[in-house]
Every structure is written in structure tokens, then in C-alpha cells.
Design a protein around this motif. Structure first.
Motif, PDB file in Angstrom:
ATOM      1  N   ARG A  38       0.835  -1.189   0.000  1.00  0.00           N
ATOM      2  CA  ARG A  38       0.000   0.000   0.000  1.00  0.00           C
ATOM      3  C   ARG A  38       0.870   1.238   0.000  1.00  0.00           C
ATOM      4  N   ARG A  45       5.838   3.259  -0.539  1.00  0.00           N
ATOM      5  CA  ARG A  45       5.067   2.040  -0.642  1.00  0.00           C
ATOM      6  C   ARG A  45       5.568   1.045   0.403  1.00  0.00           C
ATOM      7  N   VAL A  93      -3.631   3.582  -1.448  1.00  0.00           N
ATOM      8  CA  VAL A  93      -3.840   2.763  -2.636  1.00  0.00           C
ATOM      9  C   VAL A  93      -3.189   1.415  -2.361  1.00  0.00           C
ATOM     10  N   TYR A  94      -3.958   0.372  -2.521  1.00  0.00           N
ATOM     11  CA  TYR A  94      -3.462  -0.983  -2.266  1.00  0.00           C
ATOM     12  C   TYR A  94      -3.123  -1.652  -3.602  1.00  0.00           C
ATOM     13  N   TYR A  95      -1.922  -2.205  -3.646  1.00  0.00           N
ATOM     14  CA  TYR A  95      -1.422  -2.847  -4.858  1.00  0.00           C
ATOM     15  C   TYR A  95      -1.210  -4.336  -4.614  1.00  0.00           C
ATOM     16  N   TRP A 111       3.006  -6.180 -10.972  1.00  0.00           N
ATOM     17  CA  TRP A 111       2.200  -5.295 -10.135  1.00  0.00           C
ATOM     18  C   TRP A 111       0.842  -5.064 -10.774  1.00  0.00           C
ATOM     19  N   GLY A 114      -3.608  -1.056  -8.756  1.00  0.00           N
ATOM     20  CA  GLY A 114      -3.976  -0.499  -7.462  1.00  0.00           C
ATOM     21  C   GLY A 114      -5.469  -0.255  -7.303  1.00  0.00           C
TER      22      GLY A 114
END
Length: 121
Positions: A38, A45, A93-95, A111, A114
Motif C-alpha cells: 500500500r 510504498r 492505494v493498495y497494490y 504489479w 492499485g
């Protein structure tokens, strides 16, 4: 080409729950270690949780331990992040991320784009 697609973010109140999902395509899901990172505005991050593919080791960062749960469905090719007792400081923002490395996932190869999680107080 491996692709990751996240879903499940949104705006919730403190104490609520959310479940994030991330679907992997273009690879054999069971052979990928999976992780959630995140990033909040103005911050680096950070790794939130991970699950390694070979022996299933699970890691949680201290601030989410006992509130978040990472899990995976190797048949559907999806990794989940169940987030309970959400706090405003969880807003970010969650990745979703993936790597074939079975030992570490601190610098994943793949990745997602997000999904925003916002927790109001």
C-alpha cells in the motif's frame, strides 16, 4: 504476460471491513508468491502482507497483524486481503504484486494498478 487486476476497494468508516481481491492471468497462479502493498500520499510504498507459493509462509506488517488476513485460491487464481477493524491510517492505494521467487517478495516483478481504500473517522 502476467497481469494482475485488483478489485474491492472503496470508502468505509473506521471499524468497518473490506475484502480486496486480485486475479492473476497469464501464468500458473500456484507458482507465484503473492503480496499486498500500500502507498498513502506522501509516504513510501510498504508491504502489508505476503504469502509465498512453495511452503505457504505468511507475513503481516505489525500494524495490520490480527486485523488483516491474506489468503489465496489456487483454483480461481485469486489472492484476497480481508481487512477488518479498519482505521483511518489504513487509507491508501493498495497494490497486488506477484513473483515466482519462493523466498522473498520485497521487490516483486509484477504489479497491479492499485485500488483505493479510504477509511473515514
Amino acid at each position: 504476460q502476467v497481469q494482475l487486476v485488483e478489485s474491492g476497494g472503496g470508502l468505509v468508516q473506521a471499524g468497518d471491513s473490506l475484502r480486496l481481491s486480485c486475479a492473476l492471468s497469464g501464468g500458473t497462479f500456484s507458482r507465484y508468491s503473492m503480496a499486498w502493498f500500500r502507498q498513502a500520499p506522501g509516504r513510501e510504498r510498504e508491504l502489508v502482507a505476503s504469502m509465498m507459493w512453495a511452503r505457504g509462509e505468511i507475513y503481516y506488517r505489525h500494524s495490520v497483524k490480527d486485523r488483516f488476513t491474506i489468503s489465496r485460491d489456487n483454483v480461481k487464481g485469486i489472492v484476497y486481503l480481508q481487512m477488518d477493524s479498519l482505521k483511518p491510517e489504513d487509507s491508501a492505494v493498495y497494490y497486488c504484486a506477484a513473483d515466482t521467487d519462493a523466498v522473498t517478495i520485497t521487490a516483486p516483478t509484477y504489479w497491479g494498478r492499485g485500488t483505493q481504500v479510504t477509511v473515514s473517522s
